[in-house]
Design an enzyme around this catalytic site. Sequence first.
Site, PDB file in Angstrom:
ATOM      1  N   HIS A   1       0.839  -1.204   0.000  1.00  0.00           N
ATOM      2  CA  HIS A   1       0.000   0.000   0.000  1.00  0.00           C
ATOM      3  C   HIS A   1       0.874   1.254   0.000  1.00  0.00           C
ATOM      4  CE1 HIS A   1      -4.045  -1.734   1.635  1.00  0.00           C
ATOM      5  NE2 HIS A   1      -3.559  -2.429   0.606  1.00  0.00           N
TER       6      HIS A   1
ATOM      7  N   TYR B   1      -9.548   5.177   7.592  1.00  0.00           N
ATOM      8  CA  TYR B   1      -9.684   5.532   9.017  1.00  0.00           C
ATOM      9  C   TYR B   1     -10.779   6.585   9.095  1.00  0.00           C
ATOM     10  CZ  TYR B   1      -5.140   3.338  10.057  1.00  0.00           C
ATOM     11  OH  TYR B   1      -4.095   2.452  10.219  1.00  0.00           O
TER      12      TYR B   1
ATOM     13  N   PRO C   1      -3.915   0.201  18.687  1.00  0.00           N
ATOM     14  CA  PRO C   1      -3.605  -0.247  17.326  1.00  0.00           C
ATOM     15  C   PRO C   1      -3.868   0.804  16.234  1.00  0.00           C
ATOM     16  CG  PRO C   1      -5.509  -1.396  18.195  1.00  0.00           C
ATOM     17  CD  PRO C   1      -4.957  -0.609  19.310  1.00  0.00           C
TER      18      PRO C   1
ATOM     19  N   LYS D   1       1.337   0.051  15.139  1.00  0.00           N
ATOM     20  CA  LYS D   1       2.733   0.060  15.595  1.00  0.00           C
ATOM     21  C   LYS D   1       3.123  -1.133  16.459  1.00  0.00           C
ATOM     22  CE  LYS D   1       3.752   3.508  13.332  1.00  0.00           C
ATOM     23  NZ  LYS D   1       4.231   2.950  12.062  1.00  0.00           N
TER      24      LYS D   1
ATOM     25  N   TYR E   1       3.723   6.866  10.044  1.00  0.00           N
ATOM     26  CA  TYR E   1       2.883   5.700   9.724  1.00  0.00           C
ATOM     27  C   TYR E   1       3.701   4.617   8.999  1.00  0.00           C
ATOM     28  CZ  TYR E   1      -1.360   3.137   8.418  1.00  0.00           C
ATOM     29  OH  TYR E   1      -2.341   2.171   8.286  1.00  0.00           O
TER      30      TYR E   1
HETATM   31  P1  FAS Z   1       2.520 -11.449  22.024  1.00  0.00           P
HETATM   32  O1  FAS Z   1       1.601 -11.080  23.105  1.00  0.00           O
HETATM   33  O2  FAS Z   1       2.118 -11.476  20.610  1.00  0.00           O
HETATM   34  O3  FAS Z   1       3.330 -12.773  22.317  1.00  0.00           O
HETATM   35  C1  FAS Z   1       3.717 -13.108  23.642  1.00  0.00           C
HETATM   36  C2  FAS Z   1       3.774 -14.632  23.723  1.00  0.00           C
HETATM   37  O4  FAS Z   1       4.249 -14.974  25.032  1.00  0.00           O
HETATM   38  C3  FAS Z   1       2.397 -15.273  23.573  1.00  0.00           C
HETATM   39  O5  FAS Z   1       2.455 -16.316  22.628  1.00  0.00           O
HETATM   40  C4  FAS Z   1       2.081 -15.796  24.973  1.00  0.00           C
HETATM   41  O6  FAS Z   1       1.328 -16.986  24.958  1.00  0.00           O
HETATM   42  C5  FAS Z   1       3.469 -16.031  25.536  1.00  0.00           C
HETATM   43  N1  FAS Z   1       3.521 -15.985  26.993  1.00  0.00           N
HETATM   44  C6  FAS Z   1       2.867 -15.128  27.816  1.00  0.00           C
HETATM   45  N2  FAS Z   1       3.176 -15.416  29.108  1.00  0.00           N
HETATM   46  C7  FAS Z   1       4.048 -16.469  29.085  1.00  0.00           C
HETATM   47  C8  FAS Z   1       4.716 -17.215  30.086  1.00  0.00           C
HETATM   48  N3  FAS Z   1       4.542 -16.930  31.371  1.00  0.00           N
HETATM   49  N4  FAS Z   1       5.513 -18.227  29.700  1.00  0.00           N
HETATM   50  C9  FAS Z   1       5.706 -18.513  28.381  1.00  0.00           C
HETATM   51  N5  FAS Z   1       5.093 -17.840  27.381  1.00  0.00           N
HETATM   52  C10 FAS Z   1       4.275 -16.829  27.744  1.00  0.00           C
HETATM   53  N6  FAS Z   1      -0.823  -4.440  16.726  1.00  0.00           N
HETATM   54  C11 FAS Z   1      -0.919  -3.822  15.529  1.00  0.00           C
HETATM   55  O7  FAS Z   1       0.093  -3.300  15.044  1.00  0.00           O
HETATM   56  N7  FAS Z   1      -2.135  -3.760  14.868  1.00  0.00           N
HETATM   57  C12 FAS Z   1      -3.270  -4.348  15.380  1.00  0.00           C
HETATM   58  O8  FAS Z   1      -4.329  -4.279  14.777  1.00  0.00           O
HETATM   59  C13 FAS Z   1      -3.204  -5.017  16.611  1.00  0.00           C
HETATM   60  N8  FAS Z   1      -4.300  -5.647  17.144  1.00  0.00           N
HETATM   61  C14 FAS Z   1      -4.204  -6.272  18.369  1.00  0.00           C
HETATM   62  C15 FAS Z   1      -5.312  -6.908  18.968  1.00  0.00           C
HETATM   63  C16 FAS Z   1      -5.210  -7.540  20.223  1.00  0.00           C
HETATM   64  C17 FAS Z   1      -6.411  -8.220  20.838  1.00  0.00           C
HETATM   65  C18 FAS Z   1      -3.975  -7.511  20.908  1.00  0.00           C
HETATM   66  C19 FAS Z   1      -3.853  -8.158  22.278  1.00  0.00           C
HETATM   67  C20 FAS Z   1      -2.867  -6.901  20.329  1.00  0.00           C
HETATM   68  C21 FAS Z   1      -2.972  -6.280  19.052  1.00  0.00           C
HETATM   69  N9  FAS Z   1      -1.878  -5.663  18.443  1.00  0.00           N
HETATM   70  C22 FAS Z   1      -1.948  -5.036  17.252  1.00  0.00           C
HETATM   71  C23 FAS Z   1      -0.621  -5.673  19.071  1.00  0.00           C
HETATM   72  C24 FAS Z   1       0.012  -7.020  18.806  1.00  0.00           C
HETATM   73  O9  FAS Z   1       0.080  -7.241  17.423  1.00  0.00           O
HETATM   74  C25 FAS Z   1       1.337  -7.012  19.508  1.00  0.00           C
HETATM   75  O10 FAS Z   1       2.035  -5.787  19.319  1.00  0.00           O
HETATM   76  C26 FAS Z   1       2.211  -8.158  19.104  1.00  0.00           C
HETATM   77  O11 FAS Z   1       1.502  -9.351  19.304  1.00  0.00           O
HETATM   78  C27 FAS Z   1       3.487  -8.072  19.934  1.00  0.00           C
HETATM   79  O12 FAS Z   1       4.138  -9.271  19.838  1.00  0.00           O
HETATM   80  P2  FAS Z   1       4.893  -9.910  21.119  1.00  0.00           P
HETATM   81  O13 FAS Z   1       5.656  -8.842  21.782  1.00  0.00           O
HETATM   82  O14 FAS Z   1       5.557 -11.119  20.597  1.00  0.00           O
HETATM   83  O15 FAS Z   1       3.728 -10.274  22.143  1.00  0.00           O
HETATM   84  C1  PHB Z   2      -5.332  -4.436  10.820  1.00  0.00           C
HETATM   85  O1  PHB Z   2      -5.716  -5.251  11.698  1.00  0.00           O
HETATM   86  O2  PHB Z   2      -5.272  -4.713   9.604  1.00  0.00           O
HETATM   87  C2  PHB Z   2      -4.968  -3.036  11.235  1.00  0.00           C
HETATM   88  C3  PHB Z   2      -5.235  -2.640  12.542  1.00  0.00           C
HETATM   89  C4  PHB Z   2      -4.904  -1.357  12.930  1.00  0.00           C
HETATM   90  C5  PHB Z   2      -4.323  -0.475  11.998  1.00  0.00           C
HETATM   91  C6  PHB Z   2      -4.062  -0.888  10.704  1.00  0.00           C
HETATM   92  C7  PHB Z   2      -4.397  -2.169  10.311  1.00  0.00           C
HETATM   93  O3  PHB Z   2      -4.022   0.797  12.360  1.00  0.00           O
END
Ligand code: FAS
Ligand code: PHB
Length: 389
Positions: A72, A200, A292, A296, A384
């Site tokens: 994009h 957005y 989100p 980032k 962005y």
């Molecule tokens: P994660 O949370 O992805 O991974 C951590 C891992 O550690 C998990 O697999 C967990 O099971 C494990 N863990 C936890 N405790 C443990 C323990 N005690 N022992 C062993 N393992 C353990 N970011 C965006 O940029 N755009 C989005 O749209 C977006 N939507 C999101 C929606 C939700 C519901 C959430 C919660 C987050 C969202 N995020 C989004 C942010 C998300 O993408 C995170 O930034 C990303 O998963 C970060 O990755 P990790 O740091 O690896 O953490």
């Molecule tokens: C996505 O889930 O595709 C997503 C979420 C938040 C953003 C952009 C993309 O700001």
Amino acid sequence: MRTKVAIIGAGPAGLLLGQLLHAYGVDNVILERQTPEYVLGRIRAGLLEEGTVALLEKVAAAGRLHQEGLIHHGIELAFDGARHRIDMHATTGKTVTIYGQTEVTLDLMNARKAAGLTSIYSAAEVKPHDFDTDHPRVTYVKDGVAHEIQCDFIAGCDGFHGVSRASVPASALKTYERVYPFGWLGILSETPPVSPELIYSNHERGFALCTMRSTKRSRYYVQCPLDDHVDQWSDQRFWDELRRRVDQKAADEMVIGPSIEKSIAPLRSFVAEPMRFGRMFLAGDASHIVPPTGAKGLNLAASDVHYLSQAFREFYDDKSSAGIDGYSARALARVWKAVRFSWWMTSMLHRFPDEGDFAARIQIAELNYLVSSQAASTSLSENYVGLPF
Ligand code: FAS
Ligand code: PHB
């Protein structure tokens, strides 16, 4: 068992760190408390910065991304019934790639398996120990049997609710937090996206985002009250509300269908400082959370592990501690810029329940300034697409 770096968490941060360290010849083991299927079942981020793509290329985990990812060049901002395109590529020369976090995680898991590296899933009671000494270790229980990993370093990549940050004495941590008075209700549907780029939308009924996972699979979000429950939202109610919050063209052209995933995520800004405690280092959501809105979260996890993997490489190859000593400050400098941008996007695009008409008019004034000023839209664009690592 002994390894150089014990990684807690097999999300994007832990898996990418593991592959980068492998590329640098640094032995590592990953401990994950869930099953691979559970980790892959979480629907989260969808947008990658060029720096994140480059890291996935570096660890030979970008093949499918280049086949299936969507490049994009811009986004659209919708407000006051009209849509305005921000051409980010024109002012930054950069693009973003639409490719789901689930796919990134699967690609990294496959790369790790192909390299024959050790990942221990369903690891219970994972706990870091003695990270304030030169002999840190991690204990865990697998199938009822207790185990210990002796290591040189521990990388806490275990997300916001993980054990790593929770194991640091409160006196050693400074946390900063803002909890937003709303959440995002998101759905995934096997329907073609309403527009080729993300929309957005700032609307008096609340924020909405039209995004996607492919040309056949759409991802949509609407701002919802914090006390809403997903059971209160039928698919029909979601589609009706979404179409009220976007411009008429998008509402008329939107293809609706059954949701294949539907969930509500709370929004917060959170940073824990520092990101290093002796021989334990935090990376990704274990250290910081962003709303989100700025896309980032996943990309910050990538820049953290870029810095951390370089630091470990310096320690082992150059016998230098400069990288590990400088990791926290270096990572936090980029983290805070992304936290600011994510807070700014969230503040500009969402309706805050306890703020009146003046705040709403200021948002519209900010949006009108953005779409009419090269300088303002360039500033949005450079944040962005991702600030330099
Ligand atoms: P994660 O949370 O992805 O991974 C951590 C891992 O550690 C998990 O697999 C967990 O099971 C494990 N863990 C936890 N405790 C443990 C323990 N005690 N022992 C062993 N393992 C353990 N970011 C965006 O940029 N755009 C989005 O749209 C977006 N939507 C999101 C929606 C939700 C519901 C959430 C919660 C987050 C969202 N995020 C989004 C942010 C998300 O993408 C995170 O930034 C990303 O998963 C970060 O990755 P990790 O740091 O690896 O953490
Ligand atoms: C996505 O889930 O595709 C997503 C979420 C938040 C953003 C952009 C993309 O700001």
